[in-house]
Design a protein around this motif. Structure first.
Motif, PDB file in Angstrom:
ATOM      1  N   LEU A 141     -51.571 -61.064 -31.632  1.00 12.74           N
ATOM      2  CA  LEU A 141     -50.345 -60.571 -30.351  1.00 12.74           C
ATOM      3  C   LEU A 141     -49.466 -59.800 -31.683  1.00 12.74           C
ATOM      4  CD1 LEU A 141     -48.962 -59.900 -27.497  1.00 12.74           C
ATOM      5  CD2 LEU A 141     -47.544 -61.359 -28.144  1.00 12.74           C
ATOM      6  N   VAL A 142     -49.879 -58.512 -31.290  1.00  7.96           N
ATOM      7  CA  VAL A 142     -48.884 -57.228 -31.544  1.00  7.96           C
ATOM      8  C   VAL A 142     -48.150 -56.625 -31.082  1.00  7.96           C
ATOM      9  CG1 VAL A 142     -50.040 -56.905 -33.901  1.00  7.96           C
ATOM     10  CG2 VAL A 142     -50.964 -56.042 -31.709  1.00  7.96           C
ATOM     11  N   ASP A 143     -47.250 -55.546 -31.687  1.00  6.32           N
ATOM     12  CA  ASP A 143     -45.996 -54.919 -30.782  1.00  6.32           C
ATOM     13  C   ASP A 143     -46.442 -53.218 -31.111  1.00  6.32           C
ATOM     14  OD1 ASP A 143     -44.249 -53.220 -29.512  1.00  6.32           O
ATOM     15  OD2 ASP A 143     -42.638 -54.424 -30.049  1.00  6.32           O
ATOM     16  N   VAL A 144     -47.496 -52.385 -30.371  1.00  5.94           N
ATOM     17  CA  VAL A 144     -47.594 -51.239 -30.516  1.00  5.94           C
ATOM     18  C   VAL A 144     -46.541 -50.539 -29.797  1.00  5.94           C
ATOM     19  CG1 VAL A 144     -49.061 -49.931 -31.003  1.00  5.94           C
ATOM     20  CG2 VAL A 144     -49.597 -52.632 -31.188  1.00  5.94           C
ATOM     21  N   TYR A 145     -46.025 -49.498 -30.335  1.00  5.74           N
ATOM     22  CA  TYR A 145     -44.986 -48.525 -29.363  1.00  5.74           C
ATOM     23  C   TYR A 145     -44.292 -49.075 -28.144  1.00  5.74           C
ATOM     24  CZ  TYR A 145     -47.920 -44.599 -31.976  1.00  5.74           C
ATOM     25  OH  TYR A 145     -48.117 -44.343 -33.089  1.00  5.74           O
ATOM     26  N   GLY A 146     -44.035 -50.202 -28.411  1.00  6.15           N
ATOM     27  CA  GLY A 146     -43.065 -51.335 -27.598  1.00  6.15           C
ATOM     28  C   GLY A 146     -43.752 -52.002 -26.883  1.00  6.15           C
ATOM     29  N   MET A 147     -45.237 -52.119 -26.962  1.00  6.52           N
ATOM     30  CA  MET A 147     -45.978 -52.735 -25.442  1.00  6.52           C
ATOM     31  C   MET A 147     -46.897 -54.090 -26.285  1.00  6.52           C
ATOM     32  SD  MET A 147     -47.924 -49.811 -23.593  1.00  6.52           S
ATOM     33  CE  MET A 147     -48.285 -50.167 -22.472  1.00  6.52           C
ATOM     34  N   GLY A 148     -46.468 -55.271 -26.385  1.00  3.12           N
ATOM     35  CA  GLY A 148     -47.807 -55.822 -26.553  1.00  3.12           C
ATOM     36  C   GLY A 148     -49.076 -56.030 -26.179  1.00  3.12           C
ATOM     37  N   ILE A 149     -49.630 -55.871 -27.516  1.00  3.58           N
ATOM     38  CA  ILE A 149     -51.155 -55.923 -27.591  1.00  3.58           C
ATOM     39  C   ILE A 149     -51.691 -56.554 -28.038  1.00  3.58           C
ATOM     40  CG2 ILE A 149     -53.155 -54.579 -28.075  1.00  3.58           C
ATOM     41  CD1 ILE A 149     -51.100 -52.516 -26.263  1.00  3.58           C
ATOM     42  N   LEU A 150     -52.762 -57.706 -27.019  1.00  4.75           N
ATOM     43  CA  LEU A 150     -53.383 -58.608 -27.600  1.00  4.75           C
ATOM     44  C   LEU A 150     -54.304 -58.709 -27.583  1.00  4.75           C
ATOM     45  CD1 LEU A 150     -53.292 -61.734 -27.874  1.00  4.75           C
ATOM     46  CD2 LEU A 150     -53.890 -62.214 -24.882  1.00  4.75           C
ATOM     47  N   LEU A 151     -55.069 -58.903 -28.640  1.00  7.14           N
ATOM     48  CA  LEU A 151     -56.330 -58.564 -29.521  1.00  7.14           C
ATOM     49  C   LEU A 151     -56.847 -60.198 -29.856  1.00  7.14           C
ATOM     50  CD1 LEU A 151     -55.175 -56.831 -32.511  1.00  7.14           C
ATOM     51  CD2 LEU A 151     -55.137 -55.775 -30.908  1.00  7.14           C
ATOM     52  N   MET A 152     -58.084 -59.188 -28.861  1.00  9.05           N
ATOM     53  CA  MET A 152     -59.068 -60.934 -28.724  1.00  9.05           C
ATOM     54  C   MET A 152     -60.682 -60.344 -29.164  1.00  9.05           C
ATOM     55  SD  MET A 152     -57.310 -62.577 -24.516  1.00  9.05           S
ATOM     56  CE  MET A 152     -58.243 -64.295 -24.946  1.00  9.05           C
ATOM     57  N   GLY A 153     -61.082 -61.279 -29.587  1.00  9.02           N
ATOM     58  CA  GLY A 153     -62.495 -61.548 -29.692  1.00  9.02           C
ATOM     59  C   GLY A 153     -62.673 -62.938 -30.004  1.00  9.02           C
ATOM     60  N   LYS A 154     -64.151 -62.670 -31.099  1.00  7.69           N
ATOM     61  CA  LYS A 154     -64.814 -63.969 -31.473  1.00  7.69           C
ATOM     62  C   LYS A 154     -64.540 -63.946 -33.060  1.00  7.69           C
ATOM     63  CE  LYS A 154     -69.293 -64.658 -29.125  1.00  7.69           C
ATOM     64  NZ  LYS A 154     -70.675 -64.192 -29.894  1.00  7.69           N
ATOM     65  N   SER A 155     -64.292 -65.415 -33.449  1.00 10.92           N
ATOM     66  CA  SER A 155     -63.259 -65.012 -34.913  1.00 10.92           C
ATOM     67  C   SER A 155     -64.259 -64.252 -35.986  1.00 10.92           C
ATOM     68  CB  SER A 155     -64.263 -67.186 -35.136  1.00 10.92           C
ATOM     69  OG  SER A 155     -63.348 -66.967 -36.871  1.00 10.92           O
ATOM     70  N   GLY A 156     -63.640 -63.535 -36.889  1.00 13.56           N
ATOM     71  CA  GLY A 156     -64.483 -62.874 -37.625  1.00 13.56           C
ATOM     72  C   GLY A 156     -64.011 -61.883 -37.524  1.00 13.56           C
ATOM     73  N   ILE A 157     -64.473 -60.942 -36.267  1.00 13.89           N
ATOM     74  CA  ILE A 157     -64.605 -59.446 -35.373  1.00 13.89           C
ATOM     75  C   ILE A 157     -63.312 -59.365 -36.546  1.00 13.89           C
ATOM     76  CG2 ILE A 157     -63.088 -59.944 -33.158  1.00 13.89           C
ATOM     77  CD1 ILE A 157     -66.009 -58.743 -33.151  1.00 13.89           C
ATOM     78  N   GLY A 158     -62.567 -59.209 -37.197  1.00  9.52           N
ATOM     79  CA  GLY A 158     -61.294 -57.781 -37.340  1.00  9.52           C
ATOM     80  C   GLY A 158     -60.108 -57.903 -37.261  1.00  9.52           C
ATOM     81  N   LYS A 159     -59.456 -59.265 -35.886  1.00 12.67           N
ATOM     82  CA  LYS A 159     -58.394 -58.967 -35.400  1.00 12.67           C
ATOM     83  C   LYS A 159     -57.419 -58.937 -36.557  1.00 12.67           C
ATOM     84  CE  LYS A 159     -58.874 -62.814 -33.410  1.00 12.67           C
ATOM     85  NZ  LYS A 159     -60.508 -62.945 -33.751  1.00 12.67           N
TER      86      LYS A 159
END
Length: 308
Positions: A141-159
């Motif tokens: 979970l990252v805060d990008v320009y004030g928006m909470g962006i949840l990055l999901m994907g398989k392990s090792g994909i580059g999150k």
């Protein structure tokens, strides 16, 4: 849902324990609050015994009009086996018979100088936050320009690598690998990191790095409302990926549907930039401008003009 006990509320609001000390370990399972005015008048048919009970100036004044026999009768019912605790607000004098009933039944009887209205508001917010439905998701979970962006994907994909690049570009990290999600209200999900891994990023080849130590306190946040889910997946040449963005995908987390973007990953794609653009583009949609829809309208107008 996390465990909440009466002693937690006592510590949070510095409440005075008048009676029922042995019941401080009682669990609180509901965020609703009841002011038992009609119950004190003798109507217990729909008494929500499992709710927190708050007595204010009105209830305490009414109690004084009752005989001692009626007071004891109603206090005994009020102090039920499922009642988490009873709190006297506004610094009102605690009835002696209520102390006796609470001590006998083991129901914590608390007291606070805070006004009833303020106590209801503060306690309701606290209980809703602590007792909100929750789950733990694998993602970043990252805060990008004030928006909470949840990055999901398989392990090792580059999150985590994407999150690190975003932090270097001035954005903020909330959680890596495990994201604790709480639904604090309807259509509102709050994400945070487990205490053990707070501010930490795991980068394969580097190991665990502390983002706050490396980039400063401005590079991290404790929690953030989740606005958009970005799904990272390995590029499949046989898959038709969305190229216009007209069809919005959604993903359900707890009882909330969130918009979801699927970004295929392959060498040469700058994922951090794509996530930044996704955040800005979604922000524009919230402000009323939808680029795919605008393009589609212009295309239809152009086709209609040519037909004429």
């Amino acid at each position: 849902m996390s465990q909440l006990f009466v002693k937690d509320v006592v510590e949070q609001f510095s409440l005075k324990v008048v009676a029922g000390h042995r019941g401080l370990a009682r669990p609180i399972k509901h965020s609703d609050i009841n002011r038992p005015g009609i119950e004190l008048a003798g109507y217990f048919d729909y008494y929500p015994q499992e709710y927190v009970q708050l007595l204010g100036m009105t209830e305490c004044s009414f109690i004084q009009t009752l005989s001692e026999a009626l007071q004891m009768e109603r206090f005994q019912i009020l102090c039920g086996t499922k009642t988490p605790f009873i709190c006297i607000c506004h610094g009102m004098e605690v009835p002696a018979l209520l102390i006796e009933a609470a001590e006998r039944s083991g129901v914590p009887l608390l007291c606070t100088p805070i006004s009833t209205t303020k106590m209801v508001s503060k306690l309701a917010n606290y209980l809703e936050g602590r007792l909100a439905p929750s789950t733990t998701l694998h993602g970043v979970l990252v805060d990008v320009y004030g928006m909470g962006i949840l990055l999901m994907g398989k392990s090792g994909i580059g999150k985590s690598e994407t999150a690190l690049e975003l932090v270097k570009r001035g954005h903020r990290l909330i959680a890596d690998d495990a994201v604790e999600v709480r639904q604090t209200s309807e259509n509102r999900l709050i994400g945070s990191a487990p205490e053990l891994i707070q501010h930490l990023l795991e980068i394969r080849g580097l190991g665990i790095v502390n983002v706050m130590t490396l980039f400063g306190a401005g590079a991290v946040r404790s929690y953030k409302k989740i606005t958009l889910v970005v799904q990272l997946e390995v590029w499949d040449p046989n898959t038709q990926y969305d190229r216009l963005g007209l069809d919005e995908q959604r993903i359900r987390i707890l009882d909330t549907d969130l918009p979801r973007l699927v970004i295929p990953v392959r060498p040469g794609r700058n994922l951090a930039v794509l996530v930044e653009v996704a955040a800005m583009n979604y922000r524009l949609k919230l402000l009323g401008y939808n680029a795919p829809v605008h393009f589609s309208q212009k295309l239809m107008e152009s086709i209609e003009e040519e037909e004429i």
